[in-house]
Scaffold this motif. Structure first.
Motif, mmCIF file in Angstrom:
data_model
loop_
_atom_site.group_PDB
_atom_site.id
_atom_site.type_symbol
_atom_site.label_atom_id
_atom_site.label_comp_id
_atom_site.label_asym_id
_atom_site.label_seq_id
_atom_site.Cartn_x
_atom_site.Cartn_y
_atom_site.Cartn_z
ATOM 1 N N GLY A 186 51.535 -36.245 -22.521
ATOM 2 C CA GLY A 186 50.818 -36.206 -23.787
ATOM 3 C C GLY A 186 51.183 -34.948 -24.556
ATOM 4 O O GLY A 186 52.349 -34.639 -24.760
ATOM 5 N N ASP A 187 50.184 -34.171 -24.965
ATOM 6 C CA ASP A 187 50.426 -32.941 -25.717
ATOM 7 C C ASP A 187 50.600 -31.724 -24.818
ATOM 8 O O ASP A 187 50.824 -30.621 -25.308
ATOM 9 C CB ASP A 187 49.273 -32.679 -26.691
ATOM 10 C CG ASP A 187 49.242 -33.705 -27.814
ATOM 11 O OD1 ASP A 187 50.327 -34.202 -28.159
ATOM 12 O OD2 ASP A 187 48.154 -34.010 -28.324
ATOM 13 N N ALA A 188 50.477 -31.891 -23.515
ATOM 14 C CA ALA A 188 50.602 -30.748 -22.611
ATOM 15 C C ALA A 188 52.075 -30.412 -22.390
ATOM 16 O O ALA A 188 52.923 -31.302 -22.348
ATOM 17 C CB ALA A 188 49.936 -31.061 -21.275
ATOM 18 N N PRO A 189 52.419 -29.141 -22.247
ATOM 19 C CA PRO A 189 53.816 -28.779 -21.973
ATOM 20 C C PRO A 189 54.184 -29.114 -20.533
ATOM 21 O O PRO A 189 53.312 -29.169 -19.655
ATOM 22 C CB PRO A 189 53.827 -27.265 -22.203
ATOM 23 C CG PRO A 189 52.427 -26.833 -21.914
ATOM 24 C CD PRO A 189 51.539 -27.969 -22.366
ATOM 25 N N PRO A 190 55.463 -29.353 -20.263
ATOM 26 C CA PRO A 190 55.882 -29.584 -18.878
ATOM 27 C C PRO A 190 55.553 -28.378 -18.007
ATOM 28 O O PRO A 190 55.622 -27.233 -18.452
ATOM 29 C CB PRO A 190 57.397 -29.785 -19.003
ATOM 30 C CG PRO A 190 57.618 -30.175 -20.422
ATOM 31 C CD PRO A 190 56.572 -29.467 -21.217
ATOM 32 N N VAL A 191 55.187 -28.636 -16.768
ATOM 33 C CA VAL A 191 54.777 -27.540 -15.892
ATOM 34 C C VAL A 191 55.824 -27.222 -14.835
ATOM 35 O O VAL A 191 55.687 -26.227 -14.128
ATOM 36 C CB VAL A 191 53.435 -27.871 -15.197
ATOM 37 C CG1 VAL A 191 52.323 -27.954 -16.222
ATOM 38 C CG2 VAL A 191 53.517 -29.172 -14.411
ATOM 39 N N SER A 192 56.860 -28.051 -14.691
ATOM 40 C CA SER A 192 57.893 -27.800 -13.684
ATOM 41 C C SER A 192 59.270 -27.926 -14.315
ATOM 42 O O SER A 192 59.545 -28.880 -15.040
ATOM 43 C CB SER A 192 57.783 -28.788 -12.514
ATOM 44 O OG SER A 192 56.564 -28.625 -11.808
ATOM 45 N N SER A 193 60.120 -26.955 -14.028
ATOM 46 C CA SER A 193 61.529 -27.050 -14.392
ATOM 47 C C SER A 193 62.349 -26.832 -13.125
ATOM 48 O O SER A 193 61.838 -26.331 -12.111
ATOM 49 C CB SER A 193 61.897 -26.029 -15.478
ATOM 50 O OG SER A 193 61.609 -24.707 -15.045
ATOM 51 N N PHE A 194 63.635 -27.189 -13.199
ATOM 52 C CA PHE A 194 64.446 -27.235 -11.985
ATOM 53 C C PHE A 194 65.800 -26.576 -12.239
ATOM 54 O O PHE A 194 66.418 -26.794 -13.277
ATOM 55 C CB PHE A 194 64.631 -28.687 -11.536
ATOM 56 C CG PHE A 194 63.326 -29.370 -11.201
ATOM 57 C CD1 PHE A 194 62.837 -29.369 -9.906
ATOM 58 C CD2 PHE A 194 62.569 -29.971 -12.195
ATOM 59 C CE1 PHE A 194 61.619 -29.974 -9.601
ATOM 60 C CE2 PHE A 194 61.354 -30.581 -11.907
ATOM 61 C CZ PHE A 194 60.878 -30.577 -10.604
ATOM 62 N N ARG A 195 66.235 -25.791 -11.250
ATOM 63 C CA ARG A 195 67.520 -25.099 -11.347
ATOM 64 C C ARG A 195 68.571 -25.887 -10.572
ATOM 65 O O ARG A 195 68.360 -26.259 -9.418
ATOM 66 C CB ARG A 195 67.410 -23.683 -10.790
ATOM 67 C CG ARG A 195 68.704 -22.866 -10.913
ATOM 68 C CD ARG A 195 68.540 -21.467 -10.341
ATOM 69 N NE ARG A 195 67.501 -20.733 -11.054
ATOM 70 C CZ ARG A 195 66.326 -20.406 -10.510
ATOM 71 N NH1 ARG A 195 66.048 -20.754 -9.257
ATOM 72 N NH2 ARG A 195 65.433 -19.746 -11.215
ATOM 73 N N PHE A 196 69.718 -26.138 -11.230
ATOM 74 C CA PHE A 196 70.827 -26.855 -10.606
ATOM 75 C C PHE A 196 71.857 -25.825 -10.138
ATOM 76 O O PHE A 196 72.421 -25.087 -10.954
ATOM 77 C CB PHE A 196 71.476 -27.816 -11.607
ATOM 78 C CG PHE A 196 70.655 -29.038 -11.935
ATOM 79 C CD1 PHE A 196 69.268 -29.036 -11.837
ATOM 80 C CD2 PHE A 196 71.267 -30.200 -12.357
ATOM 81 C CE1 PHE A 196 68.513 -30.158 -12.146
ATOM 82 C CE2 PHE A 196 70.526 -31.338 -12.674
ATOM 83 C CZ PHE A 196 69.147 -31.315 -12.566
ATOM 84 N N ASN A 197 72.110 -25.786 -8.833
ATOM 85 C CA ASN A 197 73.051 -24.831 -8.254
ATOM 86 C C ASN A 197 74.360 -25.538 -7.910
ATOM 87 O O ASN A 197 74.376 -26.468 -7.092
ATOM 88 C CB ASN A 197 72.452 -24.205 -6.990
ATOM 89 C CG ASN A 197 71.144 -23.486 -7.276
ATOM 90 O OD1 ASN A 197 71.070 -22.643 -8.159
ATOM 91 N ND2 ASN A 197 70.096 -23.835 -6.534
ATOM 92 N N ASP A 198 75.436 -25.116 -8.534
ATOM 93 C CA ASP A 198 76.751 -25.733 -8.334
ATOM 94 C C ASP A 198 77.262 -25.402 -6.934
ATOM 95 O O ASP A 198 77.362 -24.230 -6.557
ATOM 96 C CB ASP A 198 77.715 -25.200 -9.395
ATOM 97 C CG ASP A 198 79.013 -25.988 -9.466
ATOM 98 O OD1 ASP A 198 79.440 -26.542 -8.434
ATOM 99 O OD2 ASP A 198 79.605 -26.042 -10.561
ATOM 100 N N THR A 199 77.609 -26.438 -6.155
ATOM 101 C CA THR A 199 78.103 -26.216 -4.793
ATOM 102 C C THR A 199 79.520 -26.744 -4.584
ATOM 103 O O THR A 199 79.994 -26.784 -3.447
ATOM 104 C CB THR A 199 77.159 -26.872 -3.762
ATOM 105 O OG1 THR A 199 77.109 -28.285 -3.987
ATOM 106 C CG2 THR A 199 75.757 -26.283 -3.863
#
Length: 221
Positions: free
Chosen positions: A201-214
């Motif tokens: 809805g109007d709430a901001p996202p609470v989780s983001s994710f880091r992609f580590n190149d392997t």
């Protein structure tokens, strides 16, 4: 009689000239009618386009200026591990016969290859360590009974909407930090249910994710 016919002819010429002056044409010749006067059609003003609103009133998340698809980790040619920003010594794993979870050991499939589709969405392929074996893909699952959506593994199908994810740079995030969503439901951590997808809805996202190149992605078969 001749003089009368001359007067009648002169009168006809005068009347014809007057008609030509009123309609703006030229005297008819060869049996054709008076030439039509072109009329300029009014030009309509351009109608400004309105931005499409996400379904269900979901809030569109602002995206940084650079295109997410330009990142090497989103090219489909690199394999990555994925860590939730703020997680403590744990990474994402697609557990065997189960769901996407955060683990601090070597269980499940922990190597991922985000593979771009023409629509700007991604299949997220999951492999065992080192990128071995046949991949399975992330798929959103609805368990029903008002329980939250979650991600499980399934045979890869690019035409399955439940497997088509949007990966967008996290606002104010660091390098290779992204929000992950599927049809306006965002992947996030829940203290009660683990990793779930939820419409915000109007709430901001609470989780983001880091992609580590392997390293390079496994060869496509």
């Amino acid at each position: 009689m001749a003089f009368g016919r001359w007067l009648a002819g002169a009168g006809l010429v005068v009347l014809t000239g007057a008609a030509v002056g009123v309609y703006g044409g030229s005297p008819a010749s060869g049996g054709e009618g008076p030439a039509a006067v072109p009329v300029a059609e009014p030009q309509s003003e351009p109608v400004p386009a309105t931005g499409a609103q996400p379904p269900g009133g979901a809030r569109a998340v602002p995206v940084r200026q650079e295109a997410a698809g330009a990142e090497p980790v989103l090219s489909g040619k690199r394999r990555v591990t994925i860590v939730r920003v703020g997680a403590f010594e744990s990474g994402l794993a697609l557990l065997d016969g189960g769901r996407l979870a955060e683990v601090d050991d070597d269980r499940g499939r922990q190597v991922f290859v985000p593979t771009p589709l023409r629509s700007g969405e991604f299949l997220i392929k999951a492999y065992y360590g080192g990128g071995t074996g046949q991949p399975v893909c992330w798929q959103v699952r609805n368990p029903g009974n008002s329980r939250p959506l979650f991600v499980r593994g399934a045979a890869c199908r690019a035409d399955d909407p439940a497997q088509r994810f949007v990966i967008a740079p996290a606002p104010a995030g660091g390098p290779r930090e992204y929000l992950i969503s599927n049809r306006w439901a965002y992947l996030r951590d829940s203290a009660r249910s683990g990793l779930i997808l939820e419409e915000l809805g109007d709430a901001p996202p609470v989780s983001s994710f880091r992609f580590n190149d392997t390293g390079p992605a496994p060869r496509r078969k």
